[in-house]
Scaffold this active site. Sequence first.
Site, mmCIF file in Angstrom:
data_model
loop_
_atom_site.group_PDB
_atom_site.id
_atom_site.type_symbol
_atom_site.label_atom_id
_atom_site.label_comp_id
_atom_site.label_asym_id
_atom_site.label_seq_id
_atom_site.Cartn_x
_atom_site.Cartn_y
_atom_site.Cartn_z
ATOM 1 N N HIS A 10 -9.292 1.220 5.119
ATOM 2 C CA HIS A 10 -7.983 1.277 5.820
ATOM 3 C C HIS A 10 -8.277 2.360 7.034
ATOM 4 C CE1 HIS A 10 -3.895 2.373 6.555
ATOM 5 N NE2 HIS A 10 -3.577 1.422 6.066
ATOM 6 N N SER B 69 3.928 -2.320 10.311
ATOM 7 C CA SER B 69 5.266 -2.173 10.375
ATOM 8 C C SER B 69 5.950 -3.674 10.045
ATOM 9 C CB SER B 69 5.644 -2.066 12.154
ATOM 10 O OG SER B 69 5.490 -0.833 12.294
ATOM 11 N N ASN C 285 0.973 -1.086 -0.085
ATOM 12 C CA ASN C 285 -0.120 0.096 0.020
ATOM 13 C C ASN C 285 0.853 1.328 -0.195
ATOM 14 O OD1 ASN C 285 -1.812 1.946 0.656
ATOM 15 N ND2 ASN C 285 -2.326 1.528 2.525
ATOM 16 N N GLU D 133 -4.987 -4.850 10.661
ATOM 17 C CA GLU D 133 -3.835 -3.857 10.891
ATOM 18 C C GLU D 133 -4.061 -2.997 12.124
ATOM 19 O OE1 GLU D 133 -1.978 -2.530 6.899
ATOM 20 O OE2 GLU D 133 -3.499 -1.163 7.373
ATOM 21 N N LYS E 161 0.054 4.310 -0.247
ATOM 22 C CA LYS E 161 -0.716 5.283 0.404
ATOM 23 C C LYS E 161 -0.307 6.736 -0.598
ATOM 24 C CE LYS E 161 -0.097 3.249 4.706
ATOM 25 N NZ LYS E 161 0.049 3.257 6.287
ATOM 26 N N GLU F 138 -6.512 4.584 7.765
ATOM 27 C CA GLU F 138 -6.383 6.148 7.486
ATOM 28 C C GLU F 138 -7.504 6.907 6.922
ATOM 29 O OE1 GLU F 138 -2.551 5.484 5.664
ATOM 30 O OE2 GLU F 138 -1.841 4.852 7.731
ATOM 31 N N GLY G 241 3.159 2.140 10.708
ATOM 32 C CA GLY G 241 4.312 3.185 10.582
ATOM 33 C C GLY G 241 4.770 3.479 12.003
HETATM 34 P P1 13P Z 1 3.468 0.444 7.515
HETATM 35 O O1 13P Z 1 4.066 -1.050 7.048
HETATM 36 O O2 13P Z 1 4.323 1.664 6.985
HETATM 37 O O3 13P Z 1 3.546 0.144 8.980
HETATM 38 O O4 13P Z 1 1.833 0.505 7.207
HETATM 39 C C1 13P Z 1 1.184 -0.390 7.166
HETATM 40 C C2 13P Z 1 -0.367 -0.181 6.516
HETATM 41 O O5 13P Z 1 -1.119 0.599 6.958
HETATM 42 C C3 13P Z 1 -0.626 -0.804 5.242
HETATM 43 O O6 13P Z 1 -1.779 -0.845 4.863
#
Ligand code: 13P
Length: 252
Positions: free
Chosen positions: A96, A211, A11, A166, A13, A98, A172
């Site tokens: 997601h 992560s 992803n 997640e 983003k 976010e 992150g």
């Molecule tokens: P990270 O791997 O950067 O922690 O992000 C995970 C994520 O949100 C994937 O959708």
Amino acid sequence: MIRPKPLVAGNWKMNGLRASLNEIIKLNDFLVRSAPKCDVLICPPVTLISSIVQLNLEHVFIGSQDCHTNTNGAHTGDISAEMLRDIGCSHIIIGHSERRVGHGEDNKIVNKKATQAQTVGTTAIICVGETIHEYEAKKTLEVIVSQINSSIPSHATAENTIIAYEPIWAIGSGKVPTVGSVKEVHAVIRKVLVERFGNDGDKINILYGGSVNASNAHTLMSVVNVNGALVGGASLKADDFFNIISVYDQFD
Ligand code: 13P
């Protein structure tokens, strides 16, 4: 249907300009040489999807990070699942954290978006995960069961649905839950899926995200009912992402 292959999905983003296409080409070159034992998906920003599809890459599925709840109409700035399918997306990430947190998307909206994705023939990757407060209050399982029950449309199958667990606090942050915790949450997700969807529920891929990197991927992907990964930061560079994908070469 037969059990789908595990999936390692990237992803991106809101990251990536046209110069980043080189990373995808490099990734595909790695995959051509290694014949991975899992499926590989990249979900770049929408601006890059068409350019990547035109590369006709043999080993990389292309997906989107979101879609609208409607098929078309007066929704300025939005993009429908049908449009994404039309330009070559095979998967759409839905719900997601976010989007749930940053755009106020609740389970009802996530369910509608997932329905759109499934209806047009793409696979919905439906994300669930608890906040740090819910985790500390030991409410993880309760939150996840509620999200799973409310977010997944009733016609879900192993072909049109993937779940991504997640934990929001792991995204992150460099923090990952213990193996025991991942195992417990994925087992509960599996149980709910089997209760709702029977044999298909047993085959729906459940990804872990938060992560994931080359150092922890083997441990995480070895956990029962972890059928792949949803990777953020470590999917942006072909070398890093390929090292995660390669973990599946070590499994039977
Ligand atoms: P990270 O791997 O950067 O922690 O992000 C995970 C994520 O949100 C994937 O959708």
